[in-house]
Design an enzyme around this catalytic site. Structure first.
Site, mmCIF file in Angstrom:
data_model
loop_
_atom_site.group_PDB
_atom_site.id
_atom_site.type_symbol
_atom_site.label_atom_id
_atom_site.label_comp_id
_atom_site.label_asym_id
_atom_site.label_seq_id
_atom_site.Cartn_x
_atom_site.Cartn_y
_atom_site.Cartn_z
ATOM 1 N N CYS A 1 0.844 -1.190 0.000
ATOM 2 C CA CYS A 1 0.000 0.000 0.000
ATOM 3 C C CYS A 1 0.883 1.245 0.000
ATOM 4 C CB CYS A 1 -0.904 0.003 1.225
ATOM 5 S SG CYS A 1 -1.871 1.516 1.431
ATOM 6 N N CYS A 8 -1.303 6.779 6.062
ATOM 7 C CA CYS A 8 -2.385 6.049 6.728
ATOM 8 C C CYS A 8 -1.811 4.811 7.378
ATOM 9 C CB CYS A 8 -3.470 5.664 5.719
ATOM 10 S SG CYS A 8 -4.805 4.666 6.442
ATOM 11 N N CYS A 45 -4.398 0.163 8.639
ATOM 12 C CA CYS A 45 -4.155 -1.268 8.451
ATOM 13 C C CYS A 45 -2.822 -1.609 9.115
ATOM 14 C CB CYS A 45 -4.121 -1.623 6.969
ATOM 15 S SG CYS A 45 -5.688 -1.391 6.117
ATOM 16 N N CYS A 61 -7.614 3.620 -2.004
ATOM 17 C CA CYS A 61 -7.353 2.632 -0.940
ATOM 18 C C CYS A 61 -7.572 1.209 -1.462
ATOM 19 C CB CYS A 61 -8.278 2.908 0.243
ATOM 20 S SG CYS A 61 -8.186 1.667 1.547
ATOM 21 N N GLN A 74 -22.099 -6.604 7.851
ATOM 22 C CA GLN A 74 -20.674 -6.915 7.862
ATOM 23 C C GLN A 74 -20.008 -6.319 6.621
ATOM 24 O OE1 GLN A 74 -19.143 -8.181 10.329
ATOM 25 N NE2 GLN A 74 -20.439 -9.628 11.418
ATOM 26 N N GLU A 103 -33.659 -8.146 18.009
ATOM 27 C CA GLU A 103 -32.763 -7.032 17.706
ATOM 28 C C GLU A 103 -33.375 -5.744 18.246
ATOM 29 O OE1 GLU A 103 -30.219 -4.304 16.682
ATOM 30 O OE2 GLU A 103 -29.722 -6.421 16.307
ATOM 31 N N ASN A 137 -24.608 -12.990 18.813
ATOM 32 C CA ASN A 137 -23.623 -12.242 18.018
ATOM 33 C C ASN A 137 -23.566 -10.818 18.556
ATOM 34 O OD1 ASN A 137 -21.813 -11.541 15.973
ATOM 35 N ND2 ASN A 137 -23.450 -11.018 14.548
ATOM 36 N N CYS A 183 -16.667 -10.737 17.427
ATOM 37 C CA CYS A 183 -15.643 -9.939 16.753
ATOM 38 C C CYS A 183 -14.553 -9.524 17.722
ATOM 39 C CB CYS A 183 -16.266 -8.708 16.107
ATOM 40 S SG CYS A 183 -17.028 -7.563 17.288
#
Length: 382
Positions: free
Chosen positions: A3, A11, A14, A88, A212, A262, A314, A341
Site C-alpha cells: 500500500c 495512513c 491497516c 485505498c 458486515q 434485535e 452475536n 468480533c
C-alpha cells in the site's frame, strides 16, 4: 499486500499492512486459541477461513476534507486535515470506481467539507456500500437540513454519472462529536434499501442498518452456523442481536422455529421484508419471527418452557455482559453458537459460563491487514 499510503506514512489504519497474509492469519488463529484454551479442552478447531487480501471492504466510510473545489476522501491527520485515500486498496473496486463522480458531485453541490479544528463547514462523511450485484448505496453525512435541497437538485446528474446508485440519502449530523452519523436520515431515491446477497440469502439493508463489511466472509460465517444447527438437528432457535437477519434467515429450515431479536426496529423491519421475499408460503414465514427488543431483556423475561434448542448470540464488541451470560449459565439451552468480533470479550463471557465448554471453533478473517477478526464457537453444556 503493498500500500503506497501505508509506505508513505499517510495512513496506518491497516496495522498489519506488508506482513505476509499467511502469517497474519496464523497469528489471528493462535491468538484466539490462546484466549479460549481454558474453555476449549478437546475442542475441534476447523481451518481458518481466509479472505481476499485486497478489495474486500463492501462499505467505505470516508471522511471528507479539503475544499469545495478540491475535496479529499479518506481520513484526517493529526491536525484535523483531510488525507486523500481515494485509491485505498482494501475497498471494493466498484466503490473506488464511483469516487471520481462523487468528488465531482461535492463540487457541483457546493458542499463545503467540514473543518474539524475550525468547527465549520457542512459535509462530514461519504458512506458508500456495494452489493454483490454491483448496486450502490450512497450516504451524504451533512450538518444541516440546508444541504438536503442541494443534494436533491443534483440527484439526476449523480445517478446518471453513477448508474449503479440505487439508494442515495442525506444523514443529518449537526453535532461536533466523534461519531459517524446522526439520527435523522432523508432518503432521496425511490429505493430505500440495498439488496445484498450474503451467503445463501438476500439481505435488505437500510441506510443505518449494520451489515458486515466483508460480504464473502459474512456468508461463510452464516453458513457455518447453519451447518452446525443442521448437524445438531435443532428444531427451535433464537438469534439474539440478529441485526437484519443474517443468521436467522440462513438457519431457517422447514419445520424449524426461529426467533430473531434485535433492538433496532429499523433492522427488524428489514429482516421481516427479507424473510417475506425468501419464503413464499405463509406457513414458512410464520415459523420465522423477528422481535424488536433488547436481547438480554428478552432472554431474562422468557419462561423455562420457551427456551429453544439452540441460542445464537452475536453481540457487539463489548460482549454479552454479566446478566445475559448468567442467564445462559443458569437457564440456557444445551447448545449455544457464539459469534464474536472480540476474542477478549468472548473469553470473558465464557469464564462467566462454566457450565458450557467449547466443542468446535473457527476463525474467519473478516478484516485482513488488521488485527480484527471474527470467531465462531459451538458451546455445549457440560
Amino acid at each position: 499486500m503493498q500500500c503506497d499510503y501505508f509506505d508513505a506514512g499517510l495512513c496506518r489504519s491497516c496495522t498489519l499492512m506488508g506482513q505476509p497474509y499467511a502469517q497474519q492469519l496464523a497469528a489471528k488463529e493462535a491468538r484466539v486459541r490462546s484466549l479460549l484454551e481454558p474453555f476449549a479442552v478437546g475442542a475441534s478447531w476447523l481451518p481458518p477461513v481466509a479472505s481476499s487480501e485486497s478489495g474486500f471492504r463492501a462499505k467505505a466510510k470516508m471522511v471528507v476534507g479539503g475544499t469545495v473545489e478540491h475535496p479529499t476522501l479518506g481520513i484526517l491527520d493529526g491536525q484535523g486535515r483531510g488525507v486523500d485515500l481515494r485509491h485505498c486498496g482494501i475497498i471494493d473496486p466498484r466503490i473506488l470506481a464511483a469516487f471520481p463522480a462523487l468528488i465531482a458531485a461535492i463540487t457541483r453541490m457546493g458542499l463545503e467539507p467540514y473543518d474539524v479544528p475550525a468547527r465549520q463547514g457542512e459535509l462530514k462523511h461519504l458512506i458508500v456500500t456495494v452489493a454483490a450485484s454491483g448496486d450502490l448505496m450512497m450516504r451524504f453525512v451533512v450538518r444541516s437540513e440546508a444541504s438536503v435541497a442541494s443534494i436533491r437538485s443534483h440527484l439526476t446528474w449523480l445517478t446518471d454519472a453513477v448508474p449503479q446508485l440505487v439508494v442515495v440519502t442525506a444523514n443529518i449530523h449537526p453535532e461536533h462529536k466523534a461519531v459517524l452519523e446522526g439520527e435523522v436520515e432523508h432518503v432521496l431515491t425511490t429505493e430505500s434499501m440495498l439488496r445484498m446477497r450474503v451467503g445463501n440469502v438476500d439481505l435488505l439493508v437500510r441506510p443505518q442498518s449494520f451489515v458486515q463489511t466483508n460480504t464473502a466472509i459474512a456468508g461463510a460465517l452464516y453458513r457455518q452456523a447453519a451447518q452446525w444447527l443442521d448437524e445438531l438437528g435443532a428444531q427451535s432457535v433464537w438469534d439474539l442481536y440478529c441485526g437484519v437477519g443474517g443468521f436467522a434467515l440462513h438457519t431457517a429450515r422447514s419445520g424449524r422455529s426461529v426467533v430473531g431479536v434485535e433492538l433496532s426496529a429499523d433492522a427488524v423491519a428489514s429482516a421481516e421484508l427479507a424473510r417475506d421475499a425468501l419464503f413464499a408460503e405463509p406457513s414458512e414465514r410464520q415459523s420465522i419471527r423477528f422481535i424488536a427488543a433488547d436481547a438480554t431483556a428478552f432472554a431474562l423475561g422468557s419462561t423455562a418452557d420457551a427456551v429453544p434448542d439452540v441460542v445464537i448470540v452475536n453481540p457487539p464488541r463489548r460482549g454479552l455482559g454479566t446478566p445475559l451470560a448468567e442467564w445462559l449459565q443458569t437457564s440456557g439451552p444445551r447448545h449455544v453458537i457464539y459469534s464474536s468480533c472480540n476474542p477478549e470479550s468472548l473469553a470473558r463471557d465464557l469464564a462467566a459460563m462454566p457450565g458450557y465448554t467449547v466443542t468446535r471453533a473457527r476463525v474467519l478473517d473478516m478484516f485482513p491487514q488488521s488485527t480484527h477478526l471474527e470467531a465462531i464457537t459451538l458451546l455445549e453444556r457440560v
